[in-house]
Design a protein around this motif. Structure first.
Motif, PDB file in Angstrom:
ATOM      1  N   ARG A  30      20.309   4.347 -22.102  1.00  0.00           N
ATOM      2  CA  ARG A  30      19.968   5.474 -22.973  1.00  0.00           C
ATOM      3  C   ARG A  30      19.261   5.048 -24.253  1.00  0.00           C
ATOM      4  NH1 ARG A  30      25.452   9.147 -22.361  1.00  0.00           N
ATOM      5  NH2 ARG A  30      25.308   9.403 -20.121  1.00  0.00           N
ATOM      6  N   GLN A  31      19.330   3.773 -24.573  1.00  0.00           N
ATOM      7  CA  GLN A  31      18.639   3.301 -25.775  1.00  0.00           C
ATOM      8  C   GLN A  31      17.178   2.967 -25.482  1.00  0.00           C
ATOM      9  OE1 GLN A  31      20.337   3.617 -28.577  1.00  0.00           O
ATOM     10  NE2 GLN A  31      22.051   4.292 -27.300  1.00  0.00           N
ATOM     11  N   THR A  32      16.940   2.334 -24.317  1.00  0.00           N
ATOM     12  CA  THR A  32      15.573   1.920 -23.990  1.00  0.00           C
ATOM     13  C   THR A  32      14.859   2.909 -23.086  1.00  0.00           C
ATOM     14  OG1 THR A  32      16.266   0.697 -22.007  1.00  0.00           O
ATOM     15  CG2 THR A  32      16.328  -0.483 -24.123  1.00  0.00           C
ATOM     16  N   GLY A  33      15.645   3.703 -22.330  1.00  0.00           N
ATOM     17  CA  GLY A  33      15.045   4.653 -21.391  1.00  0.00           C
ATOM     18  C   GLY A  33      14.560   3.989 -20.107  1.00  0.00           C
ATOM     19  N   LEU A  34      14.878   2.701 -19.909  1.00  0.00           N
ATOM     20  CA  LEU A  34      14.437   1.994 -18.707  1.00  0.00           C
ATOM     21  C   LEU A  34      15.420   2.227 -17.562  1.00  0.00           C
ATOM     22  CD1 LEU A  34      13.352  -1.388 -20.370  1.00  0.00           C
ATOM     23  CD2 LEU A  34      11.879   0.520 -19.649  1.00  0.00           C
ATOM     24  N   ALA A  35      14.890   2.489 -16.368  1.00  0.00           N
ATOM     25  CA  ALA A  35      15.737   2.789 -15.205  1.00  0.00           C
ATOM     26  C   ALA A  35      15.724   1.624 -14.229  1.00  0.00           C
ATOM     27  CB  ALA A  35      15.232   4.047 -14.502  1.00  0.00           C
ATOM     28  N   ASN A  36      16.862   1.431 -13.556  1.00  0.00           N
ATOM     29  CA  ASN A  36      16.894   0.452 -12.484  1.00  0.00           C
ATOM     30  C   ASN A  36      16.515   1.141 -11.177  1.00  0.00           C
ATOM     31  OD1 ASN A  36      19.118   2.006 -11.928  1.00  0.00           O
ATOM     32  ND2 ASN A  36      20.444   0.283 -11.410  1.00  0.00           N
ATOM     33  N   GLU A  37      16.097   0.383 -10.208  1.00  0.00           N
ATOM     34  CA  GLU A  37      15.739   0.946  -8.915  1.00  0.00           C
ATOM     35  C   GLU A  37      17.015   1.204  -8.120  1.00  0.00           C
ATOM     36  OE1 GLU A  37      13.216   2.592  -6.265  1.00  0.00           O
ATOM     37  OE2 GLU A  37      12.668   1.738  -8.203  1.00  0.00           O
TER      38      GLU A  37
END
Length: 603
Positions: free
Chosen positions: A281-288
């Motif tokens: 939630r801090q970076t907005g990066l998602a894992n696959e």
């Protein structure tokens, strides 16, 4: 919209609650406007401040323990400076509210017709006859079948969806300019949810109301909202046109909410369950998201085999309370469950899903049929064998708070089954409990806490840990993620899939959430009125549904696509037919047609 005067204007709203030493703000500097005929959605997880915002607008918080600051203007009239008597005139007349749980909002000792008519008599000064006629008109307006016959019925005689319709009728009785809907569809079955959304859209068009819609379901937001306001920990993190927000979310938390929404059709081309993507939630990066590694072998002997299962409950009447009929809750159903497999039972409330789960675990004694589980004849077990069987099949219930003893620390709740079954001494049980807490993503230090000190998602993780204490082979998950926020739901589903992979667990997954079912299932059985009307591999059920009821369930799922805004499903506003049958009733023989390998449909 912006050229008109807003129906509701909120500026710098800050709501605080009394703490031990000081006021604790739970909503901070919130500002928004709602215009005539517009729907503004406020979205966020539990604890984000959505409901507190609506209660602040309605002035329904206790004055002694809460403090509301800022400005709330309704039709250019400030509300925060009004007396309680003046606010009672505003509520109902100018602004009305629909709450999440209609049963707790209705008086169980009065008929529904009387409760609506009372509003009209009090605020409009109507006589009894005129109030009754207007009440019937309102009940018909919210599509309650046979309204005149149901006027004198009590809340418990209505289904959840019909009770919610009554709440909408009550809210609309005085033709308010603003309707606040606080999670009005969260606890409802998917078909009922579709009906309620259609109804709110239709009534909004007819009455020109402004709607403030509070929810955590992004699929519902896409279908109903013109503009959306995203809240996180009491503050607005993003707001704007719904289509723009879905197309290009700016804040990491908004992206996390959208990524966690299960979407129908996302499993096409996949044969095994798929985890939800998780986002920082801090970076907005998602894992696959990772696909399950388990490949179910349907050629093996099933772990659980159910043949012609029936469950009936007597209906008593007369002075002596003799049986006059029976509720045919489950009627002649058959299915198998293999090692490492997830078989989902889906359908509306009252279709017999939970009764089936309770029957296979012998929490209730079935009326007839045969259940074979891991070498046990479940229908004919001694007390000793029943105890041994229950070590291998456990249940996770929908409400984790009701499933945990509020007076018992979590550690004691986890070790109790181990000690009761004499599988280890206390020190070994505590060690195992700590390992399970770690396995479900909680700190072992939390074992010293009580249930009320955890969030809903954490409590459900604890219930999962407790179900694992006896090393079961099968877990019956009865609506275990239905009441959870969308992002928490994704975390719990991922946990269940991780545990299935590492422990080769089998799940009987009971749910009405078709989008989640598509994600987690190997096979799906669709239930209607106590019967399985269609069963088969997950891909076959979702890509090629054959039964009308299966198609109705799939068509009812809210789709997180703002392009569908304004689309109505036109689902028939009927209730599930009654499963009550007279004494001596013998159901007719039902036949199934094979559509493809493993895919059967009731004819």
């Amino acid at each position: 919209m912006a050229t008109a005067q807003p129906v509701l204007k909120v500026e710098n709203l800050t709501t605080s609650f009394q703490g031990d030493d000081d006021w604790l703000p739970v909503v901070r500097n919130l500002s928004f406007e709602v215009y005539p005929g517009e729907t503004l959605a406020i979205v966020g997880e539990s604890g984000s401040g959505k409901s507190v915002t609506s209660l602040s607008v309605m002035r329904l918080l206790k004055a002694r323990t809460s403090k509301i600051e800022g400005s709330v203007t309704l039709n250019q009239r400030g509300l925060l400076g009004l007396s309680e008597k003046q606010m009672r005139e505003v509520r109902g007349n100018e602004v009305a509210m629909i709450f999440q749980e209609p049963m707790t909002s209705l008086n169980p000792t009065f008929t529904l017709g009387r409760q609506i008519a009372e509003t009209l008599k009090t605020h409009r000064g109507m006589g009894s006859k005129a109030a009754r006629e207007e009440t019937l008109r309102l009940l018909e307006k919210v599509r309650i079948p046979n309204a005149s016959a149901r006027f004198d019925e009590y809340p418990h005689q209505f289904s959840g969806g019909m009770r919610q319709r009554v709440m909408i009728a009550m809210a609309l009785a005085l033709k308010p300019k603003l309707l606040i809907a606080d999670e009005p569809t969260t606890a409802l079955d998917v078909t009922i949810q579709g009906q309620i959304l259609d109804l709110i859209k239709t009534l909004q068009e007819e009455e020109g109301m402004a709607v403030l819609f509070i929810t955590h379901d992004m699929g519902v937001v896409a279908e109903i909202a013109d503009r959306t306001l995203v809240m996180y920990r009491g503050e607005v993190v993003e707001s704007g046109d719904t289509a723009d927000l879905f197309r290009d979310p700016q804040h990491p938390y908004t992206r996390a909410l959208l990524a966690a929404v299960p979407r129908l059709g996302s499993m096409r081309g996949r044969s095994r369950p798929l985890r939800f993507p998780t986002i920082d939630r801090q970076t907005g990066l998602a894992n696959e998201p990772r696909e399950s590694a388990i490949q179910v072998d349907a050629r093996q002997t099933p772990l659980l085999s159910v043949k012609n299962l029936s469950a009936r409950f007597p209906v008593r009447g007369g002075i002596l309370g003799r049986p006059v009929g029976a509720v045919h809750a489950v009627e002649n159903i058959s299915f198998d469950l293999f090692a490492g497999e997830t078989l989902s039972l889906v359908g509306e409330s009252g279709c017999g899903k939970s009764t089936t789960g309770r029957a296979v675990t012998r929490l209730l004694k079935p009326y007839g049929g045969q259940i074979d589980f891991d070498g046990f004849d479940v229908m004919n077990l001694s007390k000793t064998d029943l105890r041994a069987m229950r070590q291998r099949i456990q249940m996770i219930f929908q409400d984790p708070f009701a499933s945990l003893n509020p007076r018992m620390k979590i550690g004691d709740a986890l070790i109790e089954p181990i000690l009761q079954h004499r599988l280890a001494n206390k020190a070994e049980a505590l060690e195992k409990a700590a390992a399970l807490m770690d396995k479900v993503g909680l700190s072992p230090d939390m074992m010293r806490r009580y249930p009320h000190e955890f969030s809903g998602g954490q409590r459900q993780r604890i219930c999962i840990a407790r179900a694992l204490t006896l090393d079961p082979k099968v877990i019956v998950a009865d609506e275990s993620v239905s009441a959870l926020d969308v992002s928490v739901k994704a975390q719990v589903v991922n946990l269940l899939l991780d545990l299935q992979e590492s422990m080769n667990l089998s799940y009987l997954f009971i749910s009405h959430d078709m989008a989640v079912v598509e994600r987690v299932s190997h096979r799906v059985a669709v239930m209607y009125l106590g019967e399985i009307v269609e069963i088969g591999p997950r891909a076959a059920i979702f890509d090629n549904p054959q039964h009308d009821y299966t198609r109705k369930l799939i068509a009812s799922v809210p789709v997180p696509d703002p392009a569908r805004r304004g689309i109505k499903r036109h689902i028939k506003a009927d209730e599930l037919k009654s499963p009550v049958r007279p004494l001596g009733y013998q159901p007719s023989t039902r036949n199934y047609r094979q559509v493809s390998e493993g895919h059967w449909v009731l004819t």
